[in-house]
Design a protein around this motif. Structure first.
Motif, short mmCIF file in Angstrom:
data_model
loop_
_atom_site.label_atom_id
_atom_site.label_comp_id
_atom_site.label_asym_id
_atom_site.label_seq_id
_atom_site.Cartn_x
_atom_site.Cartn_y
_atom_site.Cartn_z
N GLY A 87 6.52 -1.06 -20.64
CA GLY A 87 6.71 -1.47 -22.04
C GLY A 87 5.73 -0.29 -23.12
N ALA A 88 5.21 0.24 -22.78
CA ALA A 88 4.10 1.63 -23.49
C ALA A 88 4.48 1.51 -24.66
CB ALA A 88 4.01 2.79 -22.92
N GLY A 89 5.91 1.58 -25.19
CA GLY A 89 6.27 2.14 -26.76
C GLY A 89 4.82 2.89 -27.32
N LEU A 90 4.45 3.36 -28.78
CA LEU A 90 3.86 4.14 -29.46
C LEU A 90 2.28 3.44 -28.72
CD1 LEU A 90 5.52 4.25 -32.20
CD2 LEU A 90 6.02 5.65 -30.77
N ASP A 91 2.22 3.00 -27.68
CA ASP A 91 0.83 2.19 -27.59
C ASP A 91 0.09 3.79 -27.28
OD1 ASP A 91 -1.21 -0.27 -25.96
OD2 ASP A 91 -1.37 1.88 -24.88
N THR A 92 -1.44 3.63 -28.05
CA THR A 92 -2.23 4.67 -27.69
C THR A 92 -3.35 5.07 -27.13
OG1 THR A 92 -3.43 3.85 -29.27
CG2 THR A 92 -1.92 5.00 -30.50
N PHE A 93 -3.54 4.02 -26.17
CA PHE A 93 -5.05 4.25 -25.11
C PHE A 93 -5.12 5.37 -24.56
CE2 PHE A 93 -6.32 3.73 -20.96
CZ PHE A 93 -7.95 3.54 -21.63
N ALA A 94 -3.66 6.11 -23.81
CA ALA A 94 -3.65 7.43 -22.73
C ALA A 94 -4.65 8.03 -23.64
CB ALA A 94 -2.41 7.46 -21.93
N TYR A 95 -4.48 8.66 -25.35
CA TYR A 95 -5.01 9.25 -25.69
C TYR A 95 -6.07 8.97 -26.78
CZ TYR A 95 0.25 9.29 -24.72
OH TYR A 95 1.85 9.67 -25.05
N ARG A 96 -7.18 8.45 -25.82
CA ARG A 96 -8.17 7.49 -26.58
C ARG A 96 -8.71 7.18 -25.19
NH1 ARG A 96 -7.77 2.80 -27.76
NH2 ARG A 96 -5.80 1.92 -28.18
N ASN A 97 -8.18 7.74 -24.07
CA ASN A 97 -8.59 6.95 -22.94
C ASN A 97 -10.63 7.31 -22.33
OD1 ASN A 97 -9.80 6.47 -20.38
ND2 ASN A 97 -7.65 7.24 -19.03
N PRO A 98 -11.55 6.48 -22.60
CA PRO A 98 -12.44 7.06 -22.42
C PRO A 98 -13.04 6.85 -20.68
CG PRO A 98 -12.83 4.14 -22.18
CD PRO A 98 -11.27 5.24 -23.04
N PHE A 99 -12.22 6.52 -20.14
CA PHE A 99 -12.68 6.81 -18.06
C PHE A 99 -11.98 8.60 -17.60
CE2 PHE A 99 -11.81 2.68 -19.81
CZ PHE A 99 -13.66 1.86 -20.22
N SER A 100 -13.21 9.28 -16.96
CA SER A 100 -12.93 10.18 -16.93
C SER A 100 -11.60 10.16 -15.06
CB SER A 100 -13.38 11.18 -16.89
OG SER A 100 -14.45 10.88 -16.01
N THR A 101 -11.96 8.65 -14.37
CA THR A 101 -11.44 9.19 -13.09
C THR A 101 -10.19 8.05 -13.37
OG1 THR A 101 -13.05 7.03 -13.26
CG2 THR A 101 -13.91 8.62 -12.41
N LEU A 102 -10.01 7.49 -14.60
CA LEU A 102 -8.57 6.28 -14.90
C LEU A 102 -7.19 7.25 -15.28
CD1 LEU A 102 -7.82 3.61 -14.20
CD2 LEU A 102 -7.88 3.40 -17.66
N ARG A 103 -6.18 6.99 -13.92
CA ARG A 103 -4.66 7.73 -14.25
C ARG A 103 -4.11 6.72 -15.26
NH1 ARG A 103 -0.86 10.13 -9.43
NH2 ARG A 103 0.15 11.85 -10.85
N VAL A 104 -3.83 7.01 -16.18
CA VAL A 104 -2.72 6.29 -17.00
C VAL A 104 -0.76 6.23 -17.14
CG1 VAL A 104 -2.18 5.23 -18.99
CG2 VAL A 104 -3.98 6.20 -18.63
N PHE A 105 -0.26 5.59 -16.06
CA PHE A 105 0.90 5.73 -15.83
C PHE A 105 1.81 4.61 -17.48
CE2 PHE A 105 -1.08 6.04 -12.05
CZ PHE A 105 -0.09 6.76 -11.65
N GLU A 106 2.73 4.84 -17.96
CA GLU A 106 3.22 4.87 -20.02
C GLU A 106 4.74 4.35 -19.09
OE1 GLU A 106 3.12 6.83 -23.05
OE2 GLU A 106 0.75 5.75 -23.22
N VAL A 107 4.72 3.25 -19.11
CA VAL A 107 6.54 3.23 -18.41
C VAL A 107 7.46 2.36 -19.83
CG1 VAL A 107 7.31 1.58 -16.75
CG2 VAL A 107 5.74 1.75 -16.18
N ASP A 108 8.72 2.90 -19.51
CA ASP A 108 9.50 3.31 -20.78
C ASP A 108 10.58 3.10 -21.12
OD1 ASP A 108 9.69 1.14 -23.27
OD2 ASP A 108 7.95 1.61 -24.19
N PHE A 109 11.82 2.52 -21.41
CA PHE A 109 12.77 3.41 -21.30
C PHE A 109 13.14 4.97 -22.14
CE2 PHE A 109 13.91 -1.48 -22.57
CZ PHE A 109 14.58 -1.78 -21.11
N PRO A 110 13.95 5.59 -21.10
CA PRO A 110 14.10 6.55 -21.83
C PRO A 110 13.95 7.45 -22.81
CG PRO A 110 15.38 6.55 -19.67
CD PRO A 110 14.86 4.93 -20.06
#
Length: 279
Positions: A87-110
Motif C-alpha cells: 500500500g505504498a501510496g505516496l511513500d518516498t523511501f525508494a527515492y532516498r534509499n541509502p542502501f545500495s544493495t536494497l531492492r524496493v518493491f512498491e505494491v499498490d492499486f494500479p
C-alpha cells in the motif's frame, strides 16, 4: 479504497509529511522528497496540515515512517536485501534509499500507481534502478503471485512496510497478507500500524477517533478493522510470527520526541499503535 481510483488518504499523508519538513524543526523524519512530490499544488490542504490542531497527527505520520525505516535499517544490517512497501501510496523511501544493495518493491492499486508516477514525473523525481512497481488488482491476483511476477525472491529474507493500510482492510484480507509474510524465510519481518479498538479508548480518545473516522469515511475509505494489543498479538502468534514488538505513542515519544525545543510530542490518546513482527 476502490481499485479504480487513487487514494485520497495517501495524498493527506504525503501532505502532512511535507508539512512536517517545513514546520517541525528538526524533523523526526528527514524527507525532502515529500516536499518535491507534493509541490505547491495543494495550498489549502498544506495550510491545514501545518495548523497547530493537526500537530499530533502530523507528528504521528512522521514517527511511524521513521520507526519503520529504523526497523528496516536493522534488517539491512542483518543482510536483508528486499524491501516490500505494501500500500505504498505516496511513500518516498525508494527515492532516498541509502542502501545500495536494497531492492524496493512498491505494491499498490494500479490507479494509485499511475497517479503517483505522474506526480513523480511532474516533480522531475527520477525512478531509481533498484525500484520495482507492483501494480496489483486484488480482485484478479494475489499478493504472492504479484510479488513472484515482479521478481521478489521468496527464498531470501525480506522486510515489509505496511503503513496506513490495516485499518481499512477486512479481517480476511489482513490475514491473507500476514500469511504471505509468514511464509518468508526466517529473519523476515513486517512493520505496520493498526487502529486500537474504539471501545477501549478514553472518552476524549473516543471523540478524537469518531472525528477521524468521519473524515476518512467521507473520503470513501472508511475504517473497518480494529484490534486490542492482546488480540493483535494473538493473531500474529497464530500465523507463526516468533518476535512481536508493539509500540505506543509513549514509546514513540521516548524514541523521537524527547528534549525538542519546539515541544512537538504525540498525545496520549492512543488511537493507533505500531507493531513489528518477525518470522
Amino acid at each position: 479504497m476502490e481499485s479504480g481510483r487513487a487514494s485520497k488518504t495517501a495524498l493527506g499523508v504525503a501532505i502532512r509529511r511535507a508539512a512536517h519538513q517545513m514546520i517541525d524543526k528538526p524533523p523526526v523524519l528527514d524527507d525532502p522528497i515529500a516536499l518535491r512530490l507534493v509541490g505547491d499544488g495543494y495550498p489549502r490542504l498544506m495550510e491545514r496540515a501545518m495548523h497547530s490542531v493537526g500537530r499530533d497527527f502530523r507528528g504521528f505520520m512522521a514517527a511511524r515512517s521513521r520507526y519503520t525505516e529504523d526497523q528496516l535499517a536493522e534488517a539491512v544490517a542483518c543482510g536483508v536485501t528486499q524491501y516490500v512497501v505494501l500500500g505504498a501510496g505516496l511513500d518516498t523511501f525508494a527515492y532516498r534509499n541509502p542502501f545500495s544493495t536494497l531492492r524496493v518493491f512498491e505494491v499498490d492499486f494500479p490507479a494509485t500507481q499511475v497517479w503517483k508516477r505522474a506526480m513523480l514525473a511532474q516533480a522531475a523525481i527520477a525512478l531509481p534502478a533498484n525500484l520495482v512497481f507492483v501494480a496489483l488488482d486484488f480482485e484478479h491476483q494475489t499478493l504472492a503471485d504479484g510479488l513472484v511476477e515482479a521478481g521478489l525472491d521468496f527464498t531470501k529474507r525480506a522486510f515489509f512496510g505496511w503503513l496506513g493500510v490495516v485499518p481499512y482492510l477486512t479481517l480476511d484480507a489482513f490475514r491473507a497478507t500476514l500469511s504471505v509474510v509468514a511464509r518468508m524465510p526466517v529473519g523476515s519481518a513486517v512493520t505496520f500500524d493498526y487502529a486500537v479498538a474504539p471501545e477501549t479508548l478514553s472518552p476524549i480518545g473516543r471523540i478524537a477517533f469518531d472525528r477521524l473516522s468521519e473524515r476518512v469515511a467521507a473520503a470513501g475509505e472508511p475504517f473497518r478493522l480494529f484490534f486490542t494489543p492482546e488480540d493483535l498479538e494473538a493473531e500474529l502468534r497464530r500465523e507463526g510470527f516468533k518476535r512481536v514488538e508493539q509500540v505506543d505513542s509513549g514509546r514513540l515519544n521516548d524514541l523521537y520526541f524527547n528534549d525538542r525545543a519546539d515541544g512537538l510530542k504525540l498525545s496520549p490518546l492512543g488511537l493507533g499503535m505500531l507493531v513489528t513482527a518477525g518470522v
